[in-house]
Design an enzyme around this catalytic site. Structure first.
Site, PDB file in Angstrom:
ATOM      1  N   ASN A   1       0.888  -1.028   0.083  1.00  0.00           N
ATOM      2  CA  ASN A   1      -0.177  -0.091  -0.143  1.00  0.00           C
ATOM      3  C   ASN A   1       0.863   1.183  -0.034  1.00  0.00           C
ATOM      4  O   ASN A   1       1.190   1.581   1.108  1.00  0.00           O
ATOM      5  CB  ASN A   1      -0.929  -0.100   1.269  1.00  0.00           C
ATOM      6  CG  ASN A   1      -1.867   1.033   1.538  1.00  0.00           C
ATOM      7  OD1 ASN A   1      -1.846   1.889   0.515  1.00  0.00           O
ATOM      8  ND2 ASN A   1      -2.742   0.961   2.362  1.00  0.00           N
TER       9      ASN A   1
ATOM     10  N   ARG B   1      -2.392  -1.827  -3.697  1.00  0.00           N
ATOM     11  CA  ARG B   1      -3.543  -0.859  -3.483  1.00  0.00           C
ATOM     12  C   ARG B   1      -3.247   0.084  -4.692  1.00  0.00           C
ATOM     13  O   ARG B   1      -1.992   0.920  -4.941  1.00  0.00           O
ATOM     14  CB  ARG B   1      -3.452  -0.296  -2.145  1.00  0.00           C
ATOM     15  CG  ARG B   1      -4.538   1.008  -2.273  1.00  0.00           C
ATOM     16  CD  ARG B   1      -4.441   1.634  -0.829  1.00  0.00           C
ATOM     17  NE  ARG B   1      -5.313   2.705  -0.917  1.00  0.00           N
ATOM     18  CZ  ARG B   1      -5.103   3.876  -0.247  1.00  0.00           C
ATOM     19  NH1 ARG B   1      -4.393   4.030   0.491  1.00  0.00           N
ATOM     20  NH2 ARG B   1      -6.272   4.811  -0.178  1.00  0.00           N
TER      21      ARG B   1
ATOM     22  N   HIS C   1     -11.700   5.048  -0.848  1.00  0.00           N
ATOM     23  CA  HIS C   1     -11.787   4.154   0.340  1.00  0.00           C
ATOM     24  C   HIS C   1     -12.649   3.078  -0.051  1.00  0.00           C
ATOM     25  O   HIS C   1     -13.422   2.390   1.294  1.00  0.00           O
ATOM     26  CB  HIS C   1     -12.626   5.273   1.491  1.00  0.00           C
ATOM     27  CG  HIS C   1     -11.445   6.164   2.105  1.00  0.00           C
ATOM     28  ND1 HIS C   1     -11.959   7.102   2.566  1.00  0.00           N
ATOM     29  CD2 HIS C   1     -10.322   6.254   2.238  1.00  0.00           C
ATOM     30  CE1 HIS C   1     -11.073   7.970   3.184  1.00  0.00           C
ATOM     31  NE2 HIS C   1      -9.807   7.359   2.885  1.00  0.00           N
TER      32      HIS C   1
ATOM     33  N   ARG D   1      -7.231  18.401   4.221  1.00  0.00           N
ATOM     34  CA  ARG D   1      -8.017  18.564   3.130  1.00  0.00           C
ATOM     35  C   ARG D   1      -9.366  19.335   3.607  1.00  0.00           C
ATOM     36  O   ARG D   1      -9.935  18.979   4.398  1.00  0.00           O
ATOM     37  CB  ARG D   1      -8.205  17.559   2.449  1.00  0.00           C
ATOM     38  CG  ARG D   1      -6.963  16.815   1.732  1.00  0.00           C
ATOM     39  CD  ARG D   1      -7.307  15.473   0.990  1.00  0.00           C
ATOM     40  NE  ARG D   1      -6.545  14.240   1.551  1.00  0.00           N
ATOM     41  CZ  ARG D   1      -6.859  13.026   1.357  1.00  0.00           C
ATOM     42  NH1 ARG D   1      -7.987  12.691   0.624  1.00  0.00           N
ATOM     43  NH2 ARG D   1      -6.152  12.211   1.851  1.00  0.00           N
TER      44      ARG D   1
ATOM     45  N   GLU E   1      -7.207  -2.224   5.795  1.00  0.00           N
ATOM     46  CA  GLU E   1      -7.017  -2.248   4.368  1.00  0.00           C
ATOM     47  C   GLU E   1      -6.249  -3.154   3.532  1.00  0.00           C
ATOM     48  O   GLU E   1      -6.776  -3.977   2.744  1.00  0.00           O
ATOM     49  CB  GLU E   1      -6.770  -0.904   3.928  1.00  0.00           C
ATOM     50  CG  GLU E   1      -7.825   0.300   3.738  1.00  0.00           C
ATOM     51  CD  GLU E   1      -7.100   1.619   3.281  1.00  0.00           C
ATOM     52  OE1 GLU E   1      -6.208   1.914   3.750  1.00  0.00           O
ATOM     53  OE2 GLU E   1      -7.854   2.110   2.302  1.00  0.00           O
TER      54      GLU E   1
END
Ligand code: ADP
Length: 384
Positions: free
Chosen positions: A6, A65, A154, A215, A357
């Site tokens: 990842n 990923r 996501h 963000r 994940e």
């Protein structure tokens, strides 16, 4: 065994699975940052290769990923040169993420050309978004020409958390209408009907939607026009402002929720406002997605903040009894990592469901390998 990589813009997480068992895992951080011992992704991959003994590891596959799969990649995909080229062509849609993902792919394909490399896309789970949810109200010719639409992110985490939530509630996923709140450094809300994503807060890129660590999330697009005209900001300046100087950090200077909570508890006004904006935005999405779904069975909180902050969970959902949403203070405060935190018999089950994940990617890779594996030959021993 399946190795999962990842790679983010400045970190590389990896995990090694032998069936369901995680036999190794780690993170290389601060890649390319000043003073870091890891100058670039090549060095990071070399470190991981060293740690896991990559060259001789008995692997079934390596799962990667990939953040942006565009409109084309709707499921995990075995990577060949054409697939790698297609992921490269999507860089304009994800300039921060896809290049790092690709470096990991290129380097490990060279080191282990003998095993299948599988790309698992963050966007894939949201391929089911109805057109009404995925389409921006923008000139259609412009949208078509540049691939501008809402993709969502996501996805791997959302799919995993929705499966876990159904298991926790002991109900078939096909029966459930869920909202998954993934609150990490990046943050998103997703409405899921019968296991399919029907609305999500991130859009063309992972910038839209909730306020995040640094963000902005949703912001009137005209703010960019004003800053370009009045402050002479360039596109790169705006990109940096929206990605790195917004969210919690923009509002109070700290992007780590633990620090924001501590400061807010000490009465710091900026931190309190940051927390208010953060929770208010989530609440607004919960209301909107409740309406999109029509009926809501469960809300699942996940990722660093969602899993660990009783305060954010309680504030976000306070006073929604009339919508059938309650948070039981004692259950919210402590309990097993995966648990229901609403009152018994509440119409909406509020849950905490840790995401994973890397495990989710490994599961998707294993499912793909099993699909494509040749049917097992039945030996005479098996027949008896
Ligand atoms: P990423 O998106 O990088 O994977 P994580 O899912 O690890 O991020 O989430 C990071 C966020 O989780 C940070 O804002 C961090 O402060 C927050 N977090 C971690 N532990 C706690 C905690 N106990 N209470 C509140 N926030 C926490």
């Amino acid at each position: 065994m399946i190795l999962v990589l990842n790679s983010g813009s400045s970190s590389l997480k990896y995990a090694l699975f032998d069936g369901a068992a995680r036999v190794a895992a780690g993170t290389v951080e601060r890649i390319g940052e000043p003073g870091s011992p890891t100058p670039d992704h090549e060095a990071a991959i070399a470190q991981v290769a060293d740690q896991v003994g990559l060259s001789t590891l008995p692997l079934d596959a390596i799962g990667h990923r990939v953040v942006h799969g565009g409109a084309g990649f709707q499921k995990p995909t075995v990577i060949d040169d054409d697939v790698a080229a297609e992921i490269r062509s999507l860089i304009p849609l994800a300039p921060l993420h896809n290049p790092a993902n690709l470096q990991g792919i290129d380097l490990t394909r060279r080191l282990r050309p003998d095993v299948p490399h599988v790309a698992v896309f963050d966007t894939a789970f949201h391929a089911t978004l109805p057109a009404a949810a995925s389409t921006y109200a923008l000139d259609r010719a412009v949208s078509r020409r540049y691939g501008i639409r809402r993709y969502g992110f996501h996805g791997t985490s959302c799919a995993y958390v929705s499966r876990r939530t159904a298991a926790l509630l002991a109900r078939p996923i096909e029966e459930l209408n869920l909202i998954v709140l993934h609150l990490g450094n990046g943050a998103s809300a997703t409405a899921i009907q019968s296991g399919r994503s029907v609305e999500t807060s991130m859009g063309l890129t992972p910038l839209e939607g909730l306020a995040m660590g640094s963000r902005t999330g949703d912001i009137d697009p005209a703010v960019a026009f004003l800053l370009a005209r009045q402050a002479g900001m360039s596109v790169d300046d705006l990109d940096d402002l929206y990605h790195h100087h917004g969210g919690l950090r923009g509002l109070c200077g700290d992007n780590d929720m633990r620090t924001v909570l501590r400061r807010a508890a000490d009465g710091d006004g900026d931190a309190r406002l940051a927390l208010d904006v953060y929770c208010h935005r989530i609440r607004r999405y919960v209301g909107a997605y409740y309406a999109v779904l029509g009926r809501l069975d469960a809300i699942a909180f996940t990722a660093g903040i969602g899993e660990n902050s009783p305060e954010v969970r309680a504030r976000t959902l306070a006073g929604l009894l009339r919508l059938g949403i309650t948070v039981d203070p004692a259950r919210n405060a402590t309990g097993p990592a995966e648990r229901v935190i609403s009152a018994d018999g509440a119409p909406v089950s509020v849950c905490v469901v840790p995401t994973d994940e890397e495990r989710a990617i490994a599961e998707e890779v294993a499912a793909l390998l099993n699909q494509s594996a040749p049917a097992p030959v039945v030996s005479s021993v098996d027949k008896t």
